[in-house]
Scaffold this motif. Structure first.
Motif, PDB file in Angstrom:
ATOM      1  N   VAL A 190       0.865  -1.149   0.091  1.00 54.34           N
ATOM      2  CA  VAL A 190       0.082  -0.065  -0.025  1.00 54.34           C
ATOM      3  C   VAL A 190       1.005   1.261   0.004  1.00 54.34           C
ATOM      4  O   VAL A 190       1.666   1.483   0.979  1.00 54.34           O
ATOM      5  N   THR A 191       0.930   2.046  -1.035  1.00 53.17           N
ATOM      6  CA  THR A 191       1.884   2.982  -1.293  1.00 53.17           C
ATOM      7  C   THR A 191       0.945   4.538  -0.907  1.00 53.17           C
ATOM      8  O   THR A 191      -0.194   4.419  -0.993  1.00 53.17           O
ATOM      9  N   ASN A 192       1.648   5.098   0.208  1.00 55.75           N
ATOM     10  CA  ASN A 192       1.026   6.392   0.787  1.00 55.75           C
ATOM     11  C   ASN A 192       1.887   7.202   0.927  1.00 55.75           C
ATOM     12  O   ASN A 192       3.117   6.952   1.383  1.00 55.75           O
ATOM     13  N   ALA A 193       1.740   8.497   0.914  1.00 55.40           N
ATOM     14  CA  ALA A 193       2.684   9.554   1.485  1.00 55.40           C
ATOM     15  C   ALA A 193       1.890  10.950   1.774  1.00 55.40           C
ATOM     16  O   ALA A 193       0.563  10.855   1.209  1.00 55.40           O
ATOM     17  N   GLY A 194       2.465  11.779   2.711  1.00 53.30           N
ATOM     18  CA  GLY A 194       1.730  13.030   2.928  1.00 53.30           C
ATOM     19  C   GLY A 194       1.527  13.790   1.584  1.00 53.30           C
ATOM     20  O   GLY A 194       2.301  13.516   0.765  1.00 53.30           O
ATOM     21  N   GLY A 195       0.642  14.883   1.900  1.00 53.36           N
ATOM     22  CA  GLY A 195       0.205  15.802   0.703  1.00 53.36           C
ATOM     23  C   GLY A 195       1.584  16.577   0.460  1.00 53.36           C
ATOM     24  O   GLY A 195       1.928  17.122   1.408  1.00 53.36           O
ATOM     25  N   PRO A 196       1.584  17.147  -0.617  1.00 55.53           N
ATOM     26  CA  PRO A 196       2.687  18.429  -0.794  1.00 55.53           C
ATOM     27  C   PRO A 196       2.159  19.639  -0.532  1.00 55.53           C
ATOM     28  O   PRO A 196       0.922  19.765  -0.081  1.00 55.53           O
ATOM     29  N   LYS A 197       2.985  20.584  -0.615  1.00 57.72           N
ATOM     30  CA  LYS A 197       2.461  22.192  -0.040  1.00 57.72           C
ATOM     31  C   LYS A 197       1.333  22.570  -1.136  1.00 57.72           C
ATOM     32  O   LYS A 197       1.145  22.174  -2.042  1.00 57.72           O
ATOM     33  N   GLY A 198       0.460  23.324  -0.379  1.00 53.86           N
ATOM     34  CA  GLY A 198      -0.771  23.637  -0.910  1.00 53.86           C
ATOM     35  C   GLY A 198      -0.650  25.141  -1.563  1.00 53.86           C
ATOM     36  O   GLY A 198       0.480  25.720  -1.289  1.00 53.86           O
ATOM     37  N   GLY A 199      -1.282  25.667  -2.451  1.00 54.39           N
ATOM     38  CA  GLY A 199      -0.989  26.765  -3.267  1.00 54.39           C
ATOM     39  C   GLY A 199      -1.274  26.744  -4.745  1.00 54.39           C
ATOM     40  O   GLY A 199      -1.845  25.882  -5.337  1.00 54.39           O
ATOM     41  N   THR A 200      -1.034  27.959  -5.195  1.00 55.40           N
ATOM     42  CA  THR A 200      -1.766  28.121  -6.761  1.00 55.40           C
ATOM     43  C   THR A 200      -0.443  27.787  -7.592  1.00 55.40           C
ATOM     44  O   THR A 200       0.660  28.200  -7.131  1.00 55.40           O
ATOM     45  N   PHE A 201      -0.471  27.844  -8.951  1.00 58.11           N
ATOM     46  CA  PHE A 201       0.354  27.783  -9.908  1.00 58.11           C
ATOM     47  C   PHE A 201       1.693  28.799  -9.859  1.00 58.11           C
ATOM     48  O   PHE A 201       2.615  28.633  -9.817  1.00 58.11           O
ATOM     49  N   GLN A 202       1.225  29.983  -9.774  1.00 54.62           N
ATOM     50  CA  GLN A 202       1.965  31.259  -9.583  1.00 54.62           C
ATOM     51  C   GLN A 202       2.850  31.034  -8.417  1.00 54.62           C
ATOM     52  O   GLN A 202       3.717  31.895  -8.298  1.00 54.62           O
ATOM     53  N   GLN A 203       2.554  30.574  -7.198  1.00 53.15           N
ATOM     54  CA  GLN A 203       3.104  30.585  -6.212  1.00 53.15           C
ATOM     55  C   GLN A 203       4.435  29.450  -5.921  1.00 53.15           C
ATOM     56  O   GLN A 203       4.989  29.393  -5.126  1.00 53.15           O
ATOM     57  N   MET A 204       4.290  28.407  -6.944  1.00 56.03           N
ATOM     58  CA  MET A 204       5.122  27.440  -7.023  1.00 56.03           C
ATOM     59  C   MET A 204       6.606  27.765  -7.731  1.00 56.03           C
ATOM     60  O   MET A 204       6.356  28.083  -8.938  1.00 56.03           O
ATOM     61  N   ASP A 205       7.566  27.576  -7.188  1.00 52.82           N
ATOM     62  CA  ASP A 205       8.848  27.450  -8.146  1.00 52.82           C
ATOM     63  C   ASP A 205       9.283  26.132  -8.232  1.00 52.82           C
ATOM     64  O   ASP A 205       8.574  25.205  -8.008  1.00 52.82           O
TER      65      ASP A 205
END
Length: 261
Positions: A89-104
């Protein structure tokens, strides 16, 4: 129904809390030999104690960061019994939240490693042990964003969809090895992750957590959040050997929230 899990070796990752722990608990209840993995040895020990108290059975624990390839290898080896692994069973925490323009670029790379590359690596390491066992089951835990992108969670939406594409592709490649692979996606299940995201949304909108949750429930036909145990039961069925003819599929455990066909 006999899920044919008695004595089967099972590895559940990110299983020290939340949906991973709930899934591990259900596998234990079905008689499986379960190994749980997580970054925090302290949280793993706590989960181990809680599962023992609930079932009278001991689970094996292994410290593992899903972004660390060597630790993935070690976890799979640890979970395999006589060099055989029956269920992953593969599982991992969620990534950073935010919008496209906020991501580098660093955000995109981190989310790729956490939510897609980790799944690729875990499956790749598990396959030889499943072949040795004569077959196996793989269940990938993702998100309803595989069917309907979630505003403000673009990293999750992109890479979770990648996991579903991987699931579809591998269903064909692994069929001859008697390995079935499916995706189970939670909607609004009552976990710390959901409460964390709701609180972030409440802060952004300058409102209360209760207001955010009440608004969200209006979009769920069943009118409530799901419980981790409800989600876990679906995971265990698709990860069981009672499931003998379903592969490459995705099932949403969301109370009817997502309207996509």
């Amino acid at each position: 129904m006999d899920l044919e899990l008695t004595g089967k070796s099972v590895l559940v990752t990110a299983a020290s809390k939340g949906l991973g722990k709930a899934s591990a608990l259900q596998f234990v209840k079905e008689g499986a030999n379960v190994t749980i993995a997580s970054r925090s040895i302290e949280q793993l020990q706590q989960a181990q104690a809680e599962i023992l108290a609930a079932t009278g059975k001991q689970v094996q624990i292994v410290e593992m960061d899903v972004r660390n390839f060597q630790q993935i290898q070690a976890a799979v080896r640890t979970a395999a019994v006589d060099n055989k692994l029956d269920v992953l069973v593969t599982n991992a925490g969620g990534p950073k939240g935010g919008t496209f323009q906020q991501m580098d670029d660093a955000d995109w790379q981190a989310a790729f490693e956490l939510n897609l590359l980790s799944v690729i690596r875990m499956i790749r390491e598990a396959i030889p042990y499943m072949r040795q066992a004569g077959g196996g089951r793989i269940v990938n835990l993702t998100s309803t964003s595989i069917k309907q992108p979630i505003d403000g969670l673009i990293l999750s939406s992109i890479f979770r969809a990648g996991v579903q594409s991987l699931t579809k592709s591998l269903a064909s490649e692994l069929a001859s090895d008697h390995i079935l692979i499916n995706t189970v996606a939670p909607g609004r299940i009552a976990t710390d992750r959901i409460f964390e995201l709701d609180q972030l949304k409440a802060d952004k909108q300058q409102t209360t957590l209760d207001a955010i949750q009440a608004a969200a429930l209006q979009h769920i036909p069943l009118g409530r959040m799901g419980e981790p145990e409800e989600f876990a039961k679906i995971v265990v069925f698709y990860g069981s050997f009672a499931n003998s003819y379903v592969t490459g599929q995705s099932v949403l455990v969301d109370g009817g929230m997502v309207k996509a066909l």
